[in-house]
Design a protein around this motif. Structure first.
Motif, PDB file in Angstrom:
ATOM      1  N   LEU A  10       0.834  -1.208   0.000  1.00  0.00           N
ATOM      2  CA  LEU A  10       0.000   0.000   0.000  1.00  0.00           C
ATOM      3  C   LEU A  10       0.872   1.261   0.000  1.00  0.00           C
ATOM      4  CD1 LEU A  10      -2.886   0.920  -0.133  1.00  0.00           C
ATOM      5  CD2 LEU A  10      -3.039   0.791   2.338  1.00  0.00           C
ATOM      6  N   LEU A  13       1.800   1.853  -3.511  1.00  0.00           N
ATOM      7  CA  LEU A  13       0.686   2.382  -4.308  1.00  0.00           C
ATOM      8  C   LEU A  13       0.462   3.872  -4.022  1.00  0.00           C
ATOM      9  CD1 LEU A  13      -1.838  -0.606  -4.106  1.00  0.00           C
ATOM     10  CD2 LEU A  13      -0.567   0.175  -6.110  1.00  0.00           C
ATOM     11  N   ALA A  44     -12.490   1.833  -0.005  1.00  0.00           N
ATOM     12  CA  ALA A  44     -12.269   0.931  -1.142  1.00  0.00           C
ATOM     13  C   ALA A  44     -13.433   1.033  -2.123  1.00  0.00           C
ATOM     14  CB  ALA A  44     -12.102  -0.499  -0.646  1.00  0.00           C
ATOM     15  N   ILE A  47     -13.347   4.238  -4.143  1.00  0.00           N
ATOM     16  CA  ILE A  47     -12.324   4.181  -5.195  1.00  0.00           C
ATOM     17  C   ILE A  47     -12.845   3.402  -6.394  1.00  0.00           C
ATOM     18  CG2 ILE A  47     -10.077   3.173  -5.767  1.00  0.00           C
ATOM     19  CD1 ILE A  47      -9.243   3.995  -2.850  1.00  0.00           C
ATOM     20  N   LEU A  48     -13.503   2.284  -6.124  1.00  0.00           N
ATOM     21  CA  LEU A  48     -14.047   1.472  -7.217  1.00  0.00           C
ATOM     22  C   LEU A  48     -15.195   2.189  -7.925  1.00  0.00           C
ATOM     23  CD1 LEU A  48     -13.987  -2.007  -5.467  1.00  0.00           C
ATOM     24  CD2 LEU A  48     -12.440  -1.181  -7.253  1.00  0.00           C
ATOM     25  N   LYS A  51     -14.568   4.478 -11.086  1.00  0.00           N
ATOM     26  CA  LYS A  51     -14.533   3.908 -12.434  1.00  0.00           C
ATOM     27  C   LYS A  51     -15.918   3.463 -12.887  1.00  0.00           C
ATOM     28  CE  LYS A  51     -11.189   3.685 -15.338  1.00  0.00           C
ATOM     29  NZ  LYS A  51     -10.213   4.767 -15.466  1.00  0.00           N
TER      30      LYS A  51
ATOM     31  N   LEU B  32      -6.677   9.343  -9.704  1.00  0.00           N
ATOM     32  CA  LEU B  32      -7.292   8.009  -9.719  1.00  0.00           C
ATOM     33  C   LEU B  32      -8.262   7.840 -10.889  1.00  0.00           C
ATOM     34  CD1 LEU B  32      -7.903   7.358  -5.917  1.00  0.00           C
ATOM     35  CD2 LEU B  32      -6.231   6.261  -7.412  1.00  0.00           C
ATOM     36  N   ARG B  35      -6.669   6.434 -13.889  1.00  0.00           N
ATOM     37  CA  ARG B  35      -6.060   5.092 -13.830  1.00  0.00           C
ATOM     38  C   ARG B  35      -6.966   4.060 -14.490  1.00  0.00           C
ATOM     39  NH1 ARG B  35      -3.079   8.119 -12.461  1.00  0.00           N
ATOM     40  NH2 ARG B  35      -2.248   7.626 -14.487  1.00  0.00           N
ATOM     41  N   GLU B  36      -6.340   2.903 -14.820  1.00  0.00           N
ATOM     42  CA  GLU B  36      -7.093   1.771 -15.338  1.00  0.00           C
ATOM     43  C   GLU B  36      -7.932   1.162 -14.225  1.00  0.00           C
ATOM     44  OE1 GLU B  36      -7.101   0.646 -18.470  1.00  0.00           O
ATOM     45  OE2 GLU B  36      -5.719   2.237 -19.062  1.00  0.00           O
ATOM     46  N   LYS B  37      -9.009   0.509 -14.614  1.00  0.00           N
ATOM     47  CA  LYS B  37      -9.882  -0.137 -13.637  1.00  0.00           C
ATOM     48  C   LYS B  37      -9.080  -1.115 -12.771  1.00  0.00           C
ATOM     49  CE  LYS B  37     -14.244  -2.589 -13.208  1.00  0.00           C
ATOM     50  NZ  LYS B  37     -15.180  -3.538 -13.822  1.00  0.00           N
ATOM     51  N   GLU B  39      -6.008  -1.060 -11.854  1.00  0.00           N
ATOM     52  CA  GLU B  39      -5.177  -0.371 -10.847  1.00  0.00           C
ATOM     53  C   GLU B  39      -6.024   0.031  -9.651  1.00  0.00           C
ATOM     54  OE1 GLU B  39      -2.013   2.502 -12.338  1.00  0.00           O
ATOM     55  OE2 GLU B  39      -3.134   2.137 -14.171  1.00  0.00           O
ATOM     56  N   LEU B  40      -7.242   0.498  -9.915  1.00  0.00           N
ATOM     57  CA  LEU B  40      -8.126   0.905  -8.814  1.00  0.00           C
ATOM     58  C   LEU B  40      -8.527  -0.309  -7.984  1.00  0.00           C
ATOM     59  CD1 LEU B  40     -10.437   3.697 -10.253  1.00  0.00           C
ATOM     60  CD2 LEU B  40      -8.142   3.824  -9.301  1.00  0.00           C
ATOM     61  N   GLU B  41      -8.765  -1.415  -8.652  1.00  0.00           N
ATOM     62  CA  GLU B  41      -9.117  -2.645  -7.924  1.00  0.00           C
ATOM     63  C   GLU B  41      -7.954  -3.085  -7.044  1.00  0.00           C
ATOM     64  OE1 GLU B  41     -12.321  -4.489 -11.123  1.00  0.00           O
ATOM     65  OE2 GLU B  41     -10.219  -5.094 -11.203  1.00  0.00           O
ATOM     66  N   ASN B  42      -6.771  -2.948  -7.594  1.00  0.00           N
ATOM     67  CA  ASN B  42      -5.547  -3.276  -6.870  1.00  0.00           C
ATOM     68  C   ASN B  42      -5.424  -2.434  -5.591  1.00  0.00           C
ATOM     69  OD1 ASN B  42      -3.207  -4.608  -6.564  1.00  0.00           O
ATOM     70  ND2 ASN B  42      -2.016  -3.393  -8.034  1.00  0.00           N
ATOM     71  N   LEU B  43      -5.678  -1.131  -5.741  1.00  0.00           N
ATOM     72  CA  LEU B  43      -5.588  -0.222  -4.599  1.00  0.00           C
ATOM     73  C   LEU B  43      -6.664  -0.543  -3.561  1.00  0.00           C
ATOM     74  CD1 LEU B  43      -4.454   2.349  -3.242  1.00  0.00           C
ATOM     75  CD2 LEU B  43      -6.004   3.695  -4.657  1.00  0.00           C
ATOM     76  N   ALA B  44      -7.889  -0.751  -4.033  1.00  0.00           N
ATOM     77  CA  ALA B  44      -8.991  -1.075  -3.115  1.00  0.00           C
ATOM     78  C   ALA B  44      -8.676  -2.364  -2.354  1.00  0.00           C
ATOM     79  CB  ALA B  44     -10.295  -1.212  -3.900  1.00  0.00           C
ATOM     80  N   ALA B  46      -5.695  -3.614  -1.712  1.00  0.00           N
ATOM     81  CA  ALA B  46      -4.593  -3.381  -0.768  1.00  0.00           C
ATOM     82  C   ALA B  46      -5.103  -2.715   0.506  1.00  0.00           C
ATOM     83  CB  ALA B  46      -3.512  -2.526  -1.429  1.00  0.00           C
ATOM     84  N   ILE B  47      -6.084  -1.824   0.368  1.00  0.00           N
ATOM     85  CA  ILE B  47      -6.647  -1.145   1.533  1.00  0.00           C
ATOM     86  C   ILE B  47      -7.411  -2.139   2.405  1.00  0.00           C
ATOM     87  CG2 ILE B  47      -8.433   0.526   2.218  1.00  0.00           C
ATOM     88  CD1 ILE B  47      -7.442   2.222  -0.241  1.00  0.00           C
ATOM     89  N   LEU B  48      -8.174  -3.006   1.766  1.00  0.00           N
ATOM     90  CA  LEU B  48      -8.930  -4.002   2.534  1.00  0.00           C
ATOM     91  C   LEU B  48      -7.993  -5.020   3.192  1.00  0.00           C
ATOM     92  CD1 LEU B  48     -11.884  -4.553   0.055  1.00  0.00           C
ATOM     93  CD2 LEU B  48     -11.921  -3.301   2.213  1.00  0.00           C
TER      94      LEU B  48
END
Lengths: 198, 198
Positions: A10, A13, A44, A47-48, A51, B32, B35-37, B39-44, B46-48
């Motif tokens: 994280l 990122l 989270a 953020i999702l 998009k 954000l 960013r590509e979808k 990448e956002l899923e990746n970040l979300a 990582a937060i969870l």
């Protein structure tokens, strides 16, 4: 010693975020570690949702939420369709809207750009702008770039590019302090700049 | 005009992050959006994962990933169990670890605290520290707070709190920092440096 993997991931990122360095990225992660699970799920999800819910207007490329392909400004019948204000980025558009002085349309080029280099220019929506201004209703194009070196260079580039478009090309009045970024400008200054455009 | 709801929501969430103001929160969101979808899923994700994968060590309260309830430092048989270094926050622990000079154990109080107020103190793991130092193996407690007003106040508070614990209580050495120029050193630092000369 290293941070646990999920912390390090994280941090990495967050390091990609604008203006965020090592120290800030770490602070963000330790701030989040202390939050409730529900808060993290909330973040989270938000953020999702970006998009999933946000679309870019087919006319002006402003991000918007809602039905159809055209944003609320472009589909607003009370707006003056003869004016097209070209801005570098979304926040610049919001700054101008806040003045409540401008009732025309917009076009978001997609900056900011760090310098006018050939590769940087490719990232801007120049072709889309040329396509957009074929709209016969548009009579005047207001180039509303920042008065920074980059913004000025971009403005000159656009003026040259658009000079044979048959439209009146204007720039924001020098009510803006030299070197000032549009994003920072106060409403009063922006109002002046809009009124004194030439 | 307002930002679309999902943009405004994320701006508001970023505003709660330490050091983040309006302008930075907006920049984060527009970063954000581009960013590509994936990448956002990746970040979300990582937060969870933070909440799902990270545990706090039952001994020292350092965040860690892995089996059991005890972190890799507390369960490391080569560490000196007679030394307990008390730090305000996780990053301070990491800073000390980076020196590779300290081989004892730690205790994370859970700061930083903005000022020594009664309510702020309640957020710190004072009781847990008192419990922890009942461990007979611990002979020395190193109070490693920052040399800020808050850190100094906290150190004094801890010294008073722990003086009857039967352990040796020490503080980090004070003096000129490496590379520090005499010319720019404050009086307090110079005084300490003079007194502690050797």
């Amino acid at each position: 010693m290293m941070y646990p993997k999920s912390i390090q991931k994280l941090i990495d990122l967050f390091l990609k975020f604008p203006t965020v360095g090592q120290r800030t990225a770490r602070r963000f992660v330790f701030y989040l570690i202390k939050r409730e699970k529900k808060e993290l799920e909330n973040l989270a999800r938000a953020i999702l949702d970006l998009k999933e819910k946000i679309k870019f207007c087919k006319n002006c490329f402003k991000p918007f939420e809602g039905e159809g392909e055209i944003c609320e400004i472009c589909s607003d019948k009370t707006r003056d369709k003869s004016l097209l204000c070209v801005v570098e980025k979304e926040v610049d558009l919001e700054s101008i809207e806040k003045t409540k002085k401008y009732k025309g349309l917009y076009f978001v080029l997609g900056g900011p750009i760090s310098a006018i280099k050939k590769e940087e220019l490719k990232k801007l929506r120049i072709e889309e702008l040329e396509e957009r201004i074929k709209d016969k209703k548009i009579k005047e194009i207001i180039i509303a770039t920042s008065l920074t070196t980059e913004g000025e260079a971009l403005a000159l580039f656009l003026e040259r590019k658009l000079k044979n478009s048959g439209k009146k090309i204007t720039r924001l009045g020098r009510g803006l302090p030299t070197g000032g970024e549009l994003e920072y400008a106060d409403e009063e200054t922006l109002k002046e700049a809009l009124e004194r455009r030439k």
